[in-house]
Design a protein around this motif. Structure first.
Motif, PDB file in Angstrom:
ATOM      1  N   VAL A 118      10.146  48.488  19.680  1.00  0.00           N
ATOM      2  CA  VAL A 118      10.907  47.333  19.170  1.00  0.00           C
ATOM      3  C   VAL A 118      10.168  46.051  19.534  1.00  0.00           C
ATOM      4  O   VAL A 118       9.998  45.154  18.703  1.00  0.00           O
ATOM      5  CB  VAL A 118      12.345  47.325  19.753  1.00  0.00           C
ATOM      6  CG1 VAL A 118      13.059  46.018  19.429  1.00  0.00           C
ATOM      7  CG2 VAL A 118      13.140  48.505  19.229  1.00  0.00           C
ATOM      8  N   GLU A 119       9.668  45.985  20.769  1.00  0.00           N
ATOM      9  CA  GLU A 119       8.983  44.777  21.225  1.00  0.00           C
ATOM     10  C   GLU A 119       7.691  44.547  20.424  1.00  0.00           C
ATOM     11  O   GLU A 119       7.377  43.416  20.058  1.00  0.00           O
ATOM     12  CB  GLU A 119       8.670  44.914  22.728  1.00  0.00           C
ATOM     13  CG  GLU A 119       8.764  43.638  23.507  1.00  0.00           C
ATOM     14  CD  GLU A 119      10.028  42.834  23.265  1.00  0.00           C
ATOM     15  OE1 GLU A 119      11.110  43.421  23.134  1.00  0.00           O
ATOM     16  OE2 GLU A 119       9.923  41.598  23.175  1.00  0.00           O
ATOM     17  N   PRO A 162      17.850  52.541  15.479  1.00  0.00           N
ATOM     18  CA  PRO A 162      18.356  52.860  16.822  1.00  0.00           C
ATOM     19  C   PRO A 162      17.487  53.872  17.563  1.00  0.00           C
ATOM     20  O   PRO A 162      17.550  53.976  18.777  1.00  0.00           O
ATOM     21  CB  PRO A 162      19.758  53.421  16.542  1.00  0.00           C
ATOM     22  CG  PRO A 162      19.785  53.757  15.095  1.00  0.00           C
ATOM     23  CD  PRO A 162      18.789  52.903  14.417  1.00  0.00           C
ATOM     24  N   ARG A 218      12.052  51.096  23.365  1.00  0.00           N
ATOM     25  CA  ARG A 218      12.108  49.660  23.661  1.00  0.00           C
ATOM     26  C   ARG A 218      10.760  48.973  23.380  1.00  0.00           C
ATOM     27  O   ARG A 218      10.705  47.901  22.787  1.00  0.00           O
ATOM     28  CB  ARG A 218      12.485  49.487  25.136  1.00  0.00           C
ATOM     29  CG  ARG A 218      13.024  48.136  25.475  1.00  0.00           C
ATOM     30  CD  ARG A 218      13.670  48.108  26.854  1.00  0.00           C
ATOM     31  NE  ARG A 218      13.988  46.746  27.227  1.00  0.00           N
ATOM     32  CZ  ARG A 218      13.110  45.905  27.770  1.00  0.00           C
ATOM     33  NH1 ARG A 218      11.894  46.309  28.027  1.00  0.00           N
ATOM     34  NH2 ARG A 218      13.464  44.670  28.069  1.00  0.00           N
ATOM     35  N   ARG A 272      15.270  41.316  17.795  1.00  0.00           N
ATOM     36  CA  ARG A 272      15.523  42.529  18.595  1.00  0.00           C
ATOM     37  C   ARG A 272      16.845  43.170  18.185  1.00  0.00           C
ATOM     38  O   ARG A 272      16.937  44.374  17.982  1.00  0.00           O
ATOM     39  CB  ARG A 272      15.594  42.162  20.084  1.00  0.00           C
ATOM     40  CG  ARG A 272      14.245  42.158  20.728  1.00  0.00           C
ATOM     41  CD  ARG A 272      14.325  41.940  22.235  1.00  0.00           C
ATOM     42  NE  ARG A 272      13.101  41.268  22.630  1.00  0.00           N
ATOM     43  CZ  ARG A 272      13.020  40.001  23.032  1.00  0.00           C
ATOM     44  NH1 ARG A 272      14.098  39.262  23.150  1.00  0.00           N
ATOM     45  NH2 ARG A 272      11.842  39.471  23.333  1.00  0.00           N
ATOM     46  N   ARG A 273      17.871  42.315  18.013  1.00  0.00           N
ATOM     47  CA  ARG A 273      19.206  42.813  17.646  1.00  0.00           C
ATOM     48  C   ARG A 273      19.154  43.521  16.291  1.00  0.00           C
ATOM     49  O   ARG A 273      19.629  44.634  16.125  1.00  0.00           O
ATOM     50  CB  ARG A 273      20.160  41.618  17.573  1.00  0.00           C
ATOM     51  CG  ARG A 273      21.562  41.938  17.968  1.00  0.00           C
ATOM     52  CD  ARG A 273      22.402  40.706  18.246  1.00  0.00           C
ATOM     53  NE  ARG A 273      22.281  39.623  17.283  1.00  0.00           N
ATOM     54  CZ  ARG A 273      22.039  38.360  17.607  1.00  0.00           C
ATOM     55  NH1 ARG A 273      21.857  38.011  18.850  1.00  0.00           N
ATOM     56  NH2 ARG A 273      21.966  37.415  16.682  1.00  0.00           N
ATOM     57  N   ARG A 320      17.140  46.836  16.524  1.00  0.00           N
ATOM     58  CA  ARG A 320      17.853  47.916  17.236  1.00  0.00           C
ATOM     59  C   ARG A 320      18.964  48.481  16.372  1.00  0.00           C
ATOM     60  O   ARG A 320      19.235  49.674  16.405  1.00  0.00           O
ATOM     61  CB  ARG A 320      18.412  47.400  18.560  1.00  0.00           C
ATOM     62  CG  ARG A 320      17.323  47.258  19.604  1.00  0.00           C
ATOM     63  CD  ARG A 320      17.907  47.262  21.014  1.00  0.00           C
ATOM     64  NE  ARG A 320      16.904  46.723  21.915  1.00  0.00           N
ATOM     65  CZ  ARG A 320      16.992  45.537  22.508  1.00  0.00           C
ATOM     66  NH1 ARG A 320      18.059  44.781  22.324  1.00  0.00           N
ATOM     67  NH2 ARG A 320      16.030  45.119  23.301  1.00  0.00           N
ATOM     68  N   ARG A 321      19.595  47.592  15.578  1.00  0.00           N
ATOM     69  CA  ARG A 321      20.680  48.076  14.710  1.00  0.00           C
ATOM     70  C   ARG A 321      20.104  48.934  13.581  1.00  0.00           C
ATOM     71  O   ARG A 321      20.640  49.971  13.227  1.00  0.00           O
ATOM     72  CB  ARG A 321      21.449  46.881  14.143  1.00  0.00           C
ATOM     73  CG  ARG A 321      22.864  47.242  13.759  1.00  0.00           C
ATOM     74  CD  ARG A 321      23.749  46.050  13.490  1.00  0.00           C
ATOM     75  NE  ARG A 321      23.111  44.981  12.754  1.00  0.00           N
ATOM     76  CZ  ARG A 321      23.205  43.704  13.071  1.00  0.00           C
ATOM     77  NH1 ARG A 321      23.876  43.321  14.115  1.00  0.00           N
ATOM     78  NH2 ARG A 321      22.607  42.773  12.342  1.00  0.00           N
TER      79      ARG A 321
END
Lengths: 218, 189
Positions: free
Chosen positions: B53-54, B46, B50, B38-39, B42-43
């Motif tokens: 990303v999941e 951006p 959400r 996830r980190r 997101r980086r």
């Protein structure tokens, strides 16, 4: 589905797995499977006259050595391309031996042109080597496909292109032992042509034969 | 740097145990790598929502699961994991680009025809008359229309439910459509 639920499901169904062996061990296994059909073909067809003379001809020796190293390095590159985190420079491994092989054949063509004239550059169809080629190529092809599919489909086109190059180079290497010695132009057209066609077919079929499991495709 | 190496070593040991069939270690491993993914995502992206990303995290976890045999405990774990993540995100970006290339953004939906008789807002006609016309159809044709047009089942599903063959369903649908067109035209005309 919630990610935690997915993790629980994956953990529930996680059976023990046989670790994929290191690249050079896989190359050794592949050769171990590929060599018996070649030995069988040599036993059936007999050693070609040219194969004995090959030992005295430096250019032919260089050509054969480069063909074999092309097969080994292409197989290693194909296997390495299925391991996540491995340096992508592995993919370039067969470039130098392939270039040496092509140069050796090119030199053979020029030599024959000087010695025999334009007759040395005549290309004709030779269907006699088609079935031995299938016999020598079928087992390494099946073994290559099964072995690369145990890895990760990170670059399926490159993987299958390199795998096909390994198979075609191995077949070209093997044919020299039991097939009557050919002029370099015949080797250039048929053997190198076979390598080009088989590698291109491998690259085209890459994503069909080798992909992430269907459940996780879009 | 040292912390990251320690983290990688610990994850590598968990994966080694998972390869040998330790399910608890595997669950711990997947729970530990999900926040790392996830980190990273997101980086790198951006702009992703959400839930996107999941979805991507789940896709990568499934990929890790399918190729877990390729991890060599003699090699560091994190480069192995991140190579899979990079590959799957690149696939996602390609899929996204393909979809975007096929989509056309429009402000006003085009009319289906410039003729006066169309786009009147009453395109669906008289639903009651249609129901009655369907009821009047022979049994086979009525079943075909109900399954294929009203419930929008596939031919295979409709064949399974009705006991009719796929070709019989096709013929019945064709005849029913023709009969309905005639019935509705007669009624309007």
């Amino acid at each position: 589905m919630d990610t935690d639920a997915l993790i629980d499901r994956l953990a529930e169904e996680a059976a023990p797995v046989h670790r994929v062996r290191p690249v050079w061990v896989r190359v050794a296994w592949w050769f171990g499977l590929a060599i018996p059909p070649l030995v069988l073909a040599v036993a059936v067809h007999g050693v070609a006259g040219g194969a004995v003379g090959m030992m005295q001809d430096t250019r032919l020796l260089v050509e054969q050595a480069a063909t074999l190293v092309t097969a080994v390095s292409a197989a290693a590159a194909a296997f390495a391309s299925t391991v996540p985190g491995v340096n992508r420079r592995w993919l370039w491994l067969p470039v130098v031996p392939l270039a040496v092989w092509l140069l050796a054949i090119g030199k053979g063509c020029i030599d024959e042109w000087f010695h025999v004239g334009s007759e040395g550059l005549v290309v004709h169809a030779d269907l006699g080597c088609f079935f031995p080629m299938l016999l020598v190529g079928a087992v390494p092809a099946a073994a290559m496909l099964i072995m690369v599919r145990r890895g990760a489909p990170l670059a399926p086109r490159s993987t299958l292109c390199l795998g096909a190059l390994a198979i075609a180079a191995f077949v070209a290497f093997g044919l020299r032992f039991f097939h009557p010695g050919d002029a370099s132009i015949m080797i250039l057209v048929w053997h190198v042509g076979m390598v080009a066609v088989v590698s291109a077919a491998g690259a085209l079929a890459g994503s069909r034969l080798f992909h992430w499991p269907a459940a996780i495709q879009a | 740097m040292g912390d990251r190496e320690d983290e990688g070593d610990a994850l590598g040991r968990l994966m080694q145990a998972a390869q040998e069939g330790d399910r608890a270690a595997y669950r711990d491993l997947l729970r530990d790598i999900a926040p790392i993914l996830r980190r990273v995502l997101r980086r790198r992206f951006p702009f992703l929502a959400r839930h996107d990303v999941e979805d991507l995290v789940q896709d990568i976890l499934l990929s890790v699961h399918s190729v877990r045999a390729t991890y060599d405990p003699a090699r560091p774990f994190l480069p192995w994991l991140l190579a899979i993540a990079r590959n799957r995100t690149a696939d996602m970006a390609r899929r996204h680009a393909r979809l975007r290339a096929r989509e056309v953004a429009v402000d006003i939906y085009p009319e289906t025809s410039a003729e006066d008789g169309t786009n009147t807002g009453e395109d669906y006609g008289d639903a009651e008359a249609l129901q009655q016309a369907v009821k009047a159809l022979p049994q086979g044709q009525r079943v075909a229309i109900e399954l294929l047009k009203f419930r929008e089942l596939s031919l295979k599903e409709a064949a399974k439910e009705s006991g009719m063959s796929v070709s019989a369903l096709k013929v019945a649908t064709h005849r029913a459509t023709r009969a309905l067109r005639v019935a509705l035209r007669t009624r309007d005309g």
